[in-house]
Enzyme design. Structure first.
Site, mmCIF file in Angstrom:
data_model
loop_
_atom_site.group_PDB
_atom_site.id
_atom_site.type_symbol
_atom_site.label_atom_id
_atom_site.label_comp_id
_atom_site.label_asym_id
_atom_site.label_seq_id
_atom_site.Cartn_x
_atom_site.Cartn_y
_atom_site.Cartn_z
ATOM 1 N N HIS A 39 0.857 -1.313 0.090
ATOM 2 C CA HIS A 39 -0.101 -0.047 0.087
ATOM 3 C C HIS A 39 0.890 1.125 0.000
ATOM 4 O O HIS A 39 1.553 1.366 0.940
ATOM 5 C CB HIS A 39 -0.849 0.057 1.239
ATOM 6 N N HIS A 272 -5.069 3.110 -3.219
ATOM 7 C CA HIS A 272 -5.069 2.467 -1.780
ATOM 8 C C HIS A 272 -4.190 1.071 -1.674
ATOM 9 O O HIS A 272 -3.406 1.284 -0.818
ATOM 10 C CB HIS A 272 -6.533 2.064 -1.544
ATOM 11 N N GLU A 413 -16.773 -6.171 24.921
ATOM 12 C CA GLU A 413 -15.683 -7.151 24.861
ATOM 13 C C GLU A 413 -14.830 -6.981 23.703
ATOM 14 O O GLU A 413 -13.482 -7.524 24.113
ATOM 15 C CB GLU A 413 -16.705 -8.684 24.661
ATOM 16 N N HIS A 475 -26.902 -17.957 24.959
ATOM 17 C CA HIS A 475 -25.853 -17.984 25.805
ATOM 18 C C HIS A 475 -25.088 -19.248 26.253
ATOM 19 O O HIS A 475 -24.395 -19.382 26.906
ATOM 20 C CB HIS A 475 -26.227 -17.523 27.502
#
Lengths: 660, 660
Positions: A39, A272, A413, A475
């Site tokens: 890049h 890019h 999380e 869960h």
């Protein structure tokens, strides 16, 4: 952090500054050209900013890349690695022109995305977007904690991030940003390379950079606007403001740049990624005015400027070394001693006689771990109580108390996992995070990033199977244990009782360079009655229940060891039960030890309340795996267990079938 | 959506309204009490809002839960399920008092978290925080697309979310929020139950609810403030404003409530989860003034009020049915026909003769899929070009063009996965998302949520192994295939060449209720020369290369089939190669078919550039698995392959060893 800049001189921007940035551009493009991939658009746009940061603002000594009080620089936009390697090369790190030439080749020190441990000066491995930014929040937390513990003379530095549009679209960025503001991490500076280009389109078609800045401001960040990121005077003005002592808020510096500047593809998605053509390369070099400088060479005046920068950084480092080096070394030694003491304490805790959930055993072990005193810092994504992850000192780390070891991550999380990695990457601390095992899926990439960097972050997961019960299938993890075990170099522990849990903690403490998951039960488990040593447990597998001349071997982990022992006792045959707290360690045992534990002539029954995939290699044709290959159910745990055949009766039947 | 409210009458709030909300509270608490577990704090706080929404604002008919033009209500805070079941019971859905009594028991229609497919009126399965909010963005996108396609008379409804503090801390919420604003989803309304409590603490200690609102505003949302979420007049004022025709922005309604209102634990974390004691329950019922109403019973005046609501909804539905039902049914029929045609077209595409990457084959298949005409809507997390995921109509779905089928998700993988689920959950559309296989780890939970709901969302993943090459280990998945395969009820396809890729697409199109991952190579693969039918491929495994009386069987998938066939041709022995585009389908084959393909008397060699775990069950003692159990490396793909022994030479050696 008295002065804004690392270098005392404060000269205005000059033509030499431009030449220095152009040299960075040249080296970056040459790497991409040599590799034939990479890049170069990002480096062309961000070179002025990077040159400015490394030459005037950051404190570092390339010859001492582990200097504890260096500023931490994180290239969150890891695809811009060619730019990072170029500046590290110039700034005196151990990275030669030949290293640059070897960009993206096997075993080089210049891999496609920056990799911690492969290259001096690379603080964390980046590439997966948003990870670096969240790591930096962890680095800044570690700095803040150590500053409070040891004093600002010993540790007081900045953490500086270079992030791209892509980083700031990822959800993890908002989690990390919210926490950084809440924690008032004033030493954290994020430079946002606002080049308005993403891979598929103009960035503005999928995000508003003004919206990003406003959102960060809303979350509690200080925003600094640079008028033009390719104008040195404007950059200097903005960075001076950013590096000034602020009001305690983290700082976002918006730096508008032109991707692929000075190349034929400037300002478009086409710049890019991918290498330039030879013609494009020639055009770029002409535009840089460096046609007379050979490939991977550096103009003398540019080298001289960097020499001055290097000397300045080395002087700062030596000064620190003389004044604070001893205090730092002593702290590191004391930490190691305290960790050793804590290990002993944990191993000596009284064993319960009644059934206890391993999450409770884990919380008891943690109650013997005095947080920052043993270098552990972290907490939970709003499940500290449920997972039992509370460090002994009890304090909550935050703006009002920098000595508390418990971080309230909020329900975030992914950032938690990445922040634990950043804390661990700083120097002597280990980050810890915790949630339910199911929600490891929210931080899956951060977990592998622990492993890929061999960062000894500790990931605690409770509520580890369908035996979660009433909360139901959303869960109840089924696929997570196979996933964790398939991550290379990642220790996955699933202890079966109190002693195993304590040994796991002791083992994790003793292996600071190994990332680990500690997987814990929600509900009570029996205490294993077999004679066993901590070494037996740490080895990964041992005999938890035995019989003379056994006719079958049952393998089990975690709560299922209780089930397996129960089944073995009920069975009409002689059955051995192996507890396997660490399946990969069992696999790695010498063959004869494995044969001793599980003679290959005997039928095998594997029991684990998880997808059976982990056990296919242990169970051979005709052997049985009692696992869970469908989703669980919402019901009391015993009913869910019965529904899925995860009972002593079912295991007993499997034993009988296997022996007949 | 001419009027604000679903019910024509616009009476001021009355004592009956309070009694209705209190009845919801009573029924919710009774469920939690009966189960001995659950969450009653949220229902006590949110009951006024929920009663208000269902009785005055939402359009629905409980006796026709699949009415396509119903408003969609998503309880993103899935732990508040008892509240949802209470209101569905009252609102005329097929959910009896006995169902409520069976809360959180096996096979009940009232599981711990709401599960789509188990309970009428549950639009999506929720519980993992943030998923529901992102699903709702997908539902609103589907509504917006269908409205443009079929006209507002046929489809024009609102999507209403009830979200908690926890939902709004998750990163996925910010990804989804940014996209919703960018897409100007004016029919989306998110009610934020701002009760200032999370599990571990006051929410304000880990988040600022004002900051959340300001951040949403910065991202482009309209913010409506309700003064007091437990005051009916204030609620009505705020909801009237929210449900008014806005300016095209999605709306966040901040509804401050008191968690555990009217219970002894009101306003504290202690009321978040767990059942009340008998005493606490009695105290709550007294506070509600419903001591004279039996368990799970409903006061007559409350039942009458709900009867009026039901009739109003049923009338709306019948009216639509008469005027638009035929148009809708015709559309659904035509969709099915066009899908069948597209399948044929894809299967008939000319096969290439040279090597082609399967991501390219996939893009060619998609070029024959005219997006919304076949009911497929979605795109990529900024990797449309790289993954080859561009639908044939070419248009970009957005505020300026609601007929384009290609969504630019931005670098937001987690929201992309969940939005694809939401699009699929709406009615006749299928959502599609795509990224590199490595970044499946950013959306891991959304993938399992596809499976748990049996939503036929399509997840395309390219760049599927270490053969990614130069981008290095951060972009080279090792653990992801085992993870995907361990998700129950999730189809994992890894085609080996052009025809396989097209058959996979045809098969995915033919199974609209099965979520699927399509895993694609970055680089060219050979075209398999064996005679084979689409059915052979769809069956999961077939003979891709054969020999008379083979001496060994090689199993391979994806790009490694090229490697395996090459090795078989070089080997000095007679070797059969099986291509296994879908390993789980192979495992599920009748034993005799498996035996026919891979006679158990022959040695086996399994080849896949992924963690070997998937193959342990296929490879027996003495068989070989050639996989990748460490992290990859940054280098040209051929060098990485050689470094990891993923070459024809290595496979050839393994064949020789296995036969000797």
């Amino acid at each position: 952090m008295a002065s804004t800049t690392a270098r005392p001189d404060s000269a205005p921007a000059t033509a030499l500054d431009d030449r220095c940035a152009h040299t960075l551009r040249k080296l970056a493009v040459e790497q991409v050209l040599a590799a034939g991939s990479g890049h170069y658009g990002f480096p062309l746009g961000a070179a002025d900013l990077v040159d400015e940061l490394f030459s005037r603002y950051l404190r570092f000594d390339g010859t001492a890349p582990q200097w504890p009080n260096r500023d931490r620089f994180v290239l969150s936009a890891g695809h811009g690695s060619a730019m990072l390697y170029a500046v590290l090369h110039l700034a005196g790190y151990d990275l030669t022109a030949d290293d640059l030439r070897a960009f993206r080749t096997l075993h080089s020190r210049t891999p496609g995305h920056p990799e911690r441990g492969e290259t001096d000066g690379v603080e964390v491995t980046t590439g997966p977007l948003g990870q670096g930014l969240a790591n930096a929040v962890g680095l800044a937390i570690a700095e803040t904690a150590l500053r409070a513990q040891l004093g600002a003379d010993v540790i007081s530095h900045r953490t500086v991030v270079l992030a791209s549009d892509g980083d700031l679209m990822e959800g993890i960025a908002y989690e990390a940003a919210a926490l950084a503001a809440e924690q008032r991490l004033g030493s954290l500076i994020v430079c946002y390379d606002d080049n308005d280009i993403v891979i598929d389109s103009a960035a503005s078609s999928v995000m508003s950079s003004q919206g990003v800045c406003d959102a960060f401001a809303a979350l509690g960040w200080r925003i600094v606007e640079v008028a033009d990121g390719n104008d040195r005077a404007a950059l200097r003005e903005g960075l001076d403001e950013a590096f000034e002592q602020g009001d305690g808020r983290p700082t976002l510096v918006r730096v508008p740049t032109v991707i692929g500047l000075l190349s034929p593809r400037a300002g478009t998605s086409a710049s890019h990624s991918g290498a330039p053509t030879t013609e494009e390369h020639e055009e770029i070099v002409r535009a840089l005015g460096l046609e007379d400088v050979g490939p991977f060479e550096v103009p003398a005046d540019v080298a001289d400027r960097w020499q001055a920068v290097r000397e300045c950084g080395a002087a700062l480092r030596r000064q620190w070394e003389e004044a604070q080096g001893e205090a730092w070394d002593r702290h590191a030694r004391e930490l190691a001693e305290k960790v050793a003491e804590a290990r002993e304490r944990i191993l000596e805790l009284p064993a319960p006689t009644a059934p206890v959930a391993t999450r409770v055993s884990s919380s008891r072990a943690l109650a013997a771990l005095p947080g920052l005193d043993v270098g552990i810092l972290g907490g939970s994504a709003d499940l500290a109580g449920a997972t039992g992850t509370v460090l002994a000192d009890g304090g909550i780390f935050g703006p009002d108390d920098r000595r508390g070891a418990n971080i309230r991550f909020g329900v975030r999380e992914h950032a938690m996992g990445a922040i634990a990695n950043g804390i661990t990457a700083h120097s002597v601390l280990r980050g810890i995070g915790s949630t339910f095992l199911m929600f490891a899926t929210y931080e899956a990439n951060a977990l592998r990033m622990s492993a890929i960097q061999r960062l000894g972050a500790i990931h605690v997961f409770s509520h580890d199977s369908i035996l979660v019960g009433e909360d139901g299938p959303t869960h109840q993890p089924v696929e997570v244990l196979p996933f964790l075990r398939a991550i290379p170099d990642f220790e996955v522990w699933r202890p079966a009782d109190d002693l195993e849990t304590r040994v796991v903690w002791a083992e994790v403490l003793a292996t600071p360079d190994r990332p680990a998951a500690i997987v814990l039960s929600r509900s009570g488990v029996d205490q294993i009655q077999a004679l066993r040593t901590p070494d037996d447990i740490a080895a990964g597998a041992y005999v938890a229940h035995d019989a003379d001349e056994p006719e079958a071997v049952v393998f089990a982990t975690g709560a299922e060891v209780t089930t397996a022992v129960d089944a073995a006792q009920r069975a009409a045959h002689r059955v051995r039960v192996l507890s396997v707290p660490n399946l990969e360690r069992f696999r790695d045992m010498p063959r004869d030890r494995r044969e001793e534990l599980a003679p290959s002539s005997l039928p095998r029954i594997c029991v684990e309340a998880s997808h059976p995939m982990s056990w296919y290699g242990i169970a051979r044709d005709g052997d049985a795996v009692i696992g869970v290959s469908g989703f669980g159910a919402s019901a009391p745990a015993a009913d869910v267990a019965a529904e899925h055949g995860m009972t002593a009766t079912a295991v007993c039947c499997a034993i009988e079938r296997a022996i007949q």
